[in-house]
Scaffold this active site. Sequence first.
Site, PDB file in Angstrom:
ATOM      1  N   LYS A  22      64.389  43.300  81.892  1.00 16.23           N
ATOM      2  CA  LYS A  22      64.413  43.375  80.415  1.00 16.23           C
ATOM      3  C   LYS A  22      63.133  44.067  79.914  1.00 16.23           C
ATOM      4  O   LYS A  22      63.188  44.996  79.110  1.00 16.23           O
ATOM      5  CB  LYS A  22      64.487  41.975  79.828  1.00 16.23           C
ATOM      6  CG  LYS A  22      64.170  41.901  78.339  1.00 16.23           C
ATOM      7  CD  LYS A  22      64.285  40.508  77.771  1.00 16.23           C
ATOM      8  CE  LYS A  22      63.063  39.694  77.933  1.00 16.23           C
ATOM      9  NZ  LYS A  22      62.013  39.872  76.918  1.00 16.23           N
ATOM     10  N   ASN A  23      61.985  43.632  80.430  1.00 16.54           N
ATOM     11  CA  ASN A  23      60.725  44.115  79.881  1.00 16.54           C
ATOM     12  C   ASN A  23      60.331  45.508  80.364  1.00 16.54           C
ATOM     13  O   ASN A  23      59.340  46.071  79.903  1.00 16.54           O
ATOM     14  CB  ASN A  23      59.602  43.109  80.159  1.00 16.54           C
ATOM     15  CG  ASN A  23      59.786  41.842  79.325  1.00 16.54           C
ATOM     16  OD1 ASN A  23      60.631  41.818  78.422  1.00 16.54           O
ATOM     17  ND2 ASN A  23      59.039  40.811  79.631  1.00 16.54           N
ATOM     18  N   CYS A 116      56.601  34.257  66.843  1.00 21.07           N
ATOM     19  CA  CYS A 116      57.777  33.603  67.447  1.00 21.07           C
ATOM     20  C   CYS A 116      57.307  32.235  67.951  1.00 21.07           C
ATOM     21  O   CYS A 116      56.169  31.840  67.727  1.00 21.07           O
ATOM     22  CB  CYS A 116      58.354  34.458  68.567  1.00 21.07           C
ATOM     23  SG  CYS A 116      57.312  34.468  70.016  1.00 21.07           S
ATOM     24  N   ARG A 121      51.431  36.422  67.730  1.00 20.94           N
ATOM     25  CA  ARG A 121      51.743  37.726  68.332  1.00 20.94           C
ATOM     26  C   ARG A 121      51.458  38.893  67.379  1.00 20.94           C
ATOM     27  O   ARG A 121      52.344  39.657  67.003  1.00 20.94           O
ATOM     28  CB  ARG A 121      53.178  37.715  68.842  1.00 20.94           C
ATOM     29  CG  ARG A 121      53.374  36.558  69.807  1.00 20.94           C
ATOM     30  CD  ARG A 121      54.667  36.528  70.497  1.00 20.94           C
ATOM     31  NE  ARG A 121      54.752  37.568  71.519  1.00 20.94           N
ATOM     32  CZ  ARG A 121      55.857  37.790  72.221  1.00 20.94           C
ATOM     33  NH1 ARG A 121      56.935  37.077  71.970  1.00 20.94           N
ATOM     34  NH2 ARG A 121      55.901  38.740  73.129  1.00 20.94           N
ATOM     35  N   ASP A 304      54.989  34.528  81.821  1.00 21.80           N
ATOM     36  CA  ASP A 304      56.448  34.379  81.695  1.00 21.80           C
ATOM     37  C   ASP A 304      57.031  33.496  82.787  1.00 21.80           C
ATOM     38  O   ASP A 304      58.223  33.217  82.767  1.00 21.80           O
ATOM     39  CB  ASP A 304      57.135  35.742  81.726  1.00 21.80           C
ATOM     40  CG  ASP A 304      56.832  36.538  80.482  1.00 21.80           C
ATOM     41  OD1 ASP A 304      57.124  37.743  80.456  1.00 21.80           O
ATOM     42  OD2 ASP A 304      56.267  35.954  79.532  1.00 21.80           O
ATOM     43  N   ILE A 326      47.264  33.120  77.846  1.00 21.56           N
ATOM     44  CA  ILE A 326      47.723  34.335  77.149  1.00 21.56           C
ATOM     45  C   ILE A 326      48.228  34.025  75.743  1.00 21.56           C
ATOM     46  O   ILE A 326      47.849  34.675  74.768  1.00 21.56           O
ATOM     47  CB  ILE A 326      48.857  35.039  77.962  1.00 21.56           C
ATOM     48  CG1 ILE A 326      48.410  35.340  79.390  1.00 21.56           C
ATOM     49  CG2 ILE A 326      49.335  36.296  77.226  1.00 21.56           C
ATOM     50  CD1 ILE A 326      47.348  36.404  79.532  1.00 21.56           C
ATOM     51  N   ARG A 397      68.946  36.139  75.850  1.00 24.93           N
ATOM     52  CA  ARG A 397      68.120  37.303  75.506  1.00 24.93           C
ATOM     53  C   ARG A 397      67.546  37.951  76.760  1.00 24.93           C
ATOM     54  O   ARG A 397      67.263  39.134  76.781  1.00 24.93           O
ATOM     55  CB  ARG A 397      66.967  36.882  74.601  1.00 24.93           C
ATOM     56  CG  ARG A 397      67.412  36.366  73.252  1.00 24.93           C
ATOM     57  CD  ARG A 397      66.238  36.198  72.347  1.00 24.93           C
ATOM     58  NE  ARG A 397      65.424  37.404  72.318  1.00 24.93           N
ATOM     59  CZ  ARG A 397      64.355  37.549  71.560  1.00 24.93           C
ATOM     60  NH1 ARG A 397      63.966  36.561  70.788  1.00 24.93           N
ATOM     61  NH2 ARG A 397      63.655  38.659  71.566  1.00 24.93           N
TER      62      ARG A 397
HETATM   63  C1  EPZ Z   1      54.970  41.321  76.603  1.00 29.96           C
HETATM   64  O1  EPZ Z   1      54.829  40.858  75.273  1.00 29.96           O
HETATM   65  C2  EPZ Z   1      56.281  40.741  77.124  1.00 29.96           C
HETATM   66  N1  EPZ Z   1      57.388  41.263  76.313  1.00 29.96           N
HETATM   67  C3  EPZ Z   1      56.232  39.217  77.055  1.00 29.96           C
HETATM   68  O2  EPZ Z   1      57.439  38.726  77.627  1.00 29.96           O
HETATM   69  C4  EPZ Z   1      55.058  38.742  77.912  1.00 29.96           C
HETATM   70  O3  EPZ Z   1      54.961  37.331  77.809  1.00 29.96           O
HETATM   71  C5  EPZ Z   1      53.764  39.393  77.413  1.00 29.96           C
HETATM   72  O4  EPZ Z   1      53.897  40.823  77.434  1.00 29.96           O
HETATM   73  C6  EPZ Z   1      52.555  39.023  78.274  1.00 29.96           C
HETATM   74  O5  EPZ Z   1      52.804  39.383  79.603  1.00 29.96           O
HETATM   75  C7  EPZ Z   1      57.844  42.523  76.551  1.00 29.96           C
HETATM   76  O6  EPZ Z   1      57.347  43.225  77.422  1.00 29.96           O
HETATM   77  C8  EPZ Z   1      58.983  42.984  75.710  1.00 29.96           C
HETATM   78  P1  EPZ Z   1      50.927  41.196  74.827  1.00 29.96           P
HETATM   79  P2  EPZ Z   1      53.674  41.502  74.340  1.00 29.96           P
HETATM   80  O7  EPZ Z   1      50.744  42.206  73.758  1.00 29.96           O
HETATM   81  O8  EPZ Z   1      53.442  42.902  74.700  1.00 29.96           O
HETATM   82  C9  EPZ Z   1      47.675  39.322  71.944  1.00 29.96           C
HETATM   83  C10 EPZ Z   1      59.336  37.375  77.774  1.00 29.96           C
HETATM   84  O9  EPZ Z   1      59.449  36.150  77.918  1.00 29.96           O
HETATM   85  N2  EPZ Z   1      47.811  40.551  71.149  1.00 29.96           N
HETATM   86  O10 EPZ Z   1      50.625  41.577  76.242  1.00 29.96           O
HETATM   87  O11 EPZ Z   1      54.027  41.171  72.932  1.00 29.96           O
HETATM   88  C11 EPZ Z   1      48.943  38.476  71.955  1.00 29.96           C
HETATM   89  O12 EPZ Z   1      48.982  37.626  70.828  1.00 29.96           O
HETATM   90  C12 EPZ Z   1      58.304  37.923  76.807  1.00 29.96           C
HETATM   91  O13 EPZ Z   1      60.000  38.242  78.390  1.00 29.96           O
HETATM   92  C13 EPZ Z   1      46.991  40.737  70.031  1.00 29.96           C
HETATM   93  O14 EPZ Z   1      46.185  39.864  69.690  1.00 29.96           O
HETATM   94  O15 EPZ Z   1      52.421  40.635  74.774  1.00 29.96           O
HETATM   95  C14 EPZ Z   1      48.805  37.712  73.259  1.00 29.96           C
HETATM   96  O16 EPZ Z   1      47.960  36.592  73.032  1.00 29.96           O
HETATM   97  C15 EPZ Z   1      57.594  36.815  76.050  1.00 29.96           C
HETATM   98  N3  EPZ Z   1      47.093  41.881  69.314  1.00 29.96           N
HETATM   99  C16 EPZ Z   1      48.083  38.704  74.183  1.00 29.96           C
HETATM  100  O17 EPZ Z   1      47.512  39.698  73.325  1.00 29.96           O
HETATM  101  C17 EPZ Z   1      47.979  42.883  69.664  1.00 29.96           C
HETATM  102  O18 EPZ Z   1      48.026  43.920  68.972  1.00 29.96           O
HETATM  103  C18 EPZ Z   1      48.996  39.420  75.166  1.00 29.96           C
HETATM  104  O19 EPZ Z   1      50.114  39.876  74.428  1.00 29.96           O
HETATM  105  C19 EPZ Z   1      48.816  42.681  70.786  1.00 29.96           C
HETATM  106  C20 EPZ Z   1      48.703  41.514  71.519  1.00 29.96           C
END
Ligand code: EPZ
Length: 417
Positions: A22-23, A116, A121, A304, A326, A397
């Site tokens: 998916k990701n 969410c 996020r 995850d 995270i 999902r």
């Molecule tokens: C991706 O989400 C994945 N989703 C998530 O999978 C996964 O949990 C996550 O990466 C971490 O590995 C997809 O790839 C579609 P991040 P993403 O930006 O990109 C903070 C699942 O279950 N952050 O790496 O949204 C954020 O709040 C899903 O399949 C900021 O502060 O995660 C988090 O604490 C859930 N500002 C950390 O960084 C930003 O602009 C990492 O988030 C962006 C992120």
Amino acid sequence: MDKIKITGGRQLHGEVIISGAKNAALPLIASSILVNGKTCFTNVPDLMDITSTRLLLEDLGAICKVSKGYLEVEGSSIKKIEAEYDLVRKMRASILVLGPLVARFGHAKVSLPGGCAIGARPVNMHLSGLEALGASISIDHGYIEAKADRLIGNEIYFDMPTVTGTENLMMAATLAKGTSVLRNVAKEPEIVALADALNKMGAKINGAGTAIITIEGVKKLSSVDINIIPDRIETGTFMVAVAATGGDILIKGCNPDHIGGLINKLKAAGTMIETFKDSIRVVGHTPIQSVDIKTLPYPGFPTDMQAQFMALMTIAKGNSMIHESIFENRFAHANELLRMGADISISNGNLAMVRGVKRLQAAQVMASDLRASASLVIAGLVAEGTTVISRVYHMDRGYEAIEKKLSLLGADIERIQ
Ligand code: EPZ
């Protein structure tokens, strides 16, 4: 609303085939916006989030063809640059159309994705990265508007690794004028898969999978065929499931190199794991040893997989500490596991102490997010009695027919209305 009914106590035996990731699929499908032509995807998983992404692209004007495991996107007919709230609210990964739209059309309006269940996020790093490439960003009435005559390559330093932030900026930089250097980027296999696909389209990207990615802008990208890599989190979910139930399964069509952080911890818990080129044999072992984990950016233990691993630790021998580093609110599954007789105490929001109990008891439980639902399925597989999980739309999902795959492995599991 569908529910999942599981009667616990069965071991898992046999073979399971892993679906496309998916990701990986979400950013790859978004990258088709960059191409003024057709992009064809194979090994596409049949998931709600993939359908949401296709509907969003069609709303932008793309013409899509869909069949089992296959998606074709004709990007030449895209003319709309606005991703509407109603589509984005269903899936926050819709933010991935922002970079490609502003790179190709010089203009994009994307609804701010809300938070969410697992956290706020924010997308501040996506926006500051686009500003660094010369886009003017405004936020108005819940919409992000990005404008740039043409993006200009630049240096971007991420405060912390962000998976979709890295993907958004990598896609945007492919069509920028000049070279961009992205530092402190995410290193997930999905980032490498996206870079490989973009390079196949004619982009010039180096360093994906390391902390620094260099992108030399090109004028245009061309049509290619892309095969989606296997889902490492689905792989890990089946590994943890058989570690919990006991049994012996062969997980086929996966990439063991993508799930090393989990393999290491499962071996410490006593699980027997044998890896091959594109398959993994997993044999459950009792007693399950308790193991401490801390979630970290790749290649650390994947966030995850935290919920699924917690379900395993609830029936381990001894106590385990689970540190979710995270996301700020990713223990919702703990409350439901407590209702099944687990012994878990949470301190300052991201530290859980799990004391192993002899056996969980079946209960009526509720899924709160995608990976929490997987955690409850694993708990149901080992609990005494019949567990009913509601709100399984969360699970749909990210898992393709998981109850069918588990049933083929011998689990007593079915979907009920
Ligand atoms: C991706 O989400 C994945 N989703 C998530 O999978 C996964 O949990 C996550 O990466 C971490 O590995 C997809 O790839 C579609 P991040 P993403 O930006 O990109 C903070 C699942 O279950 N952050 O790496 O949204 C954020 O709040 C899903 O399949 C900021 O502060 O995660 C988090 O604490 C859930 N500002 C950390 O960084 C930003 O602009 C990492 O988030 C962006 C992120």
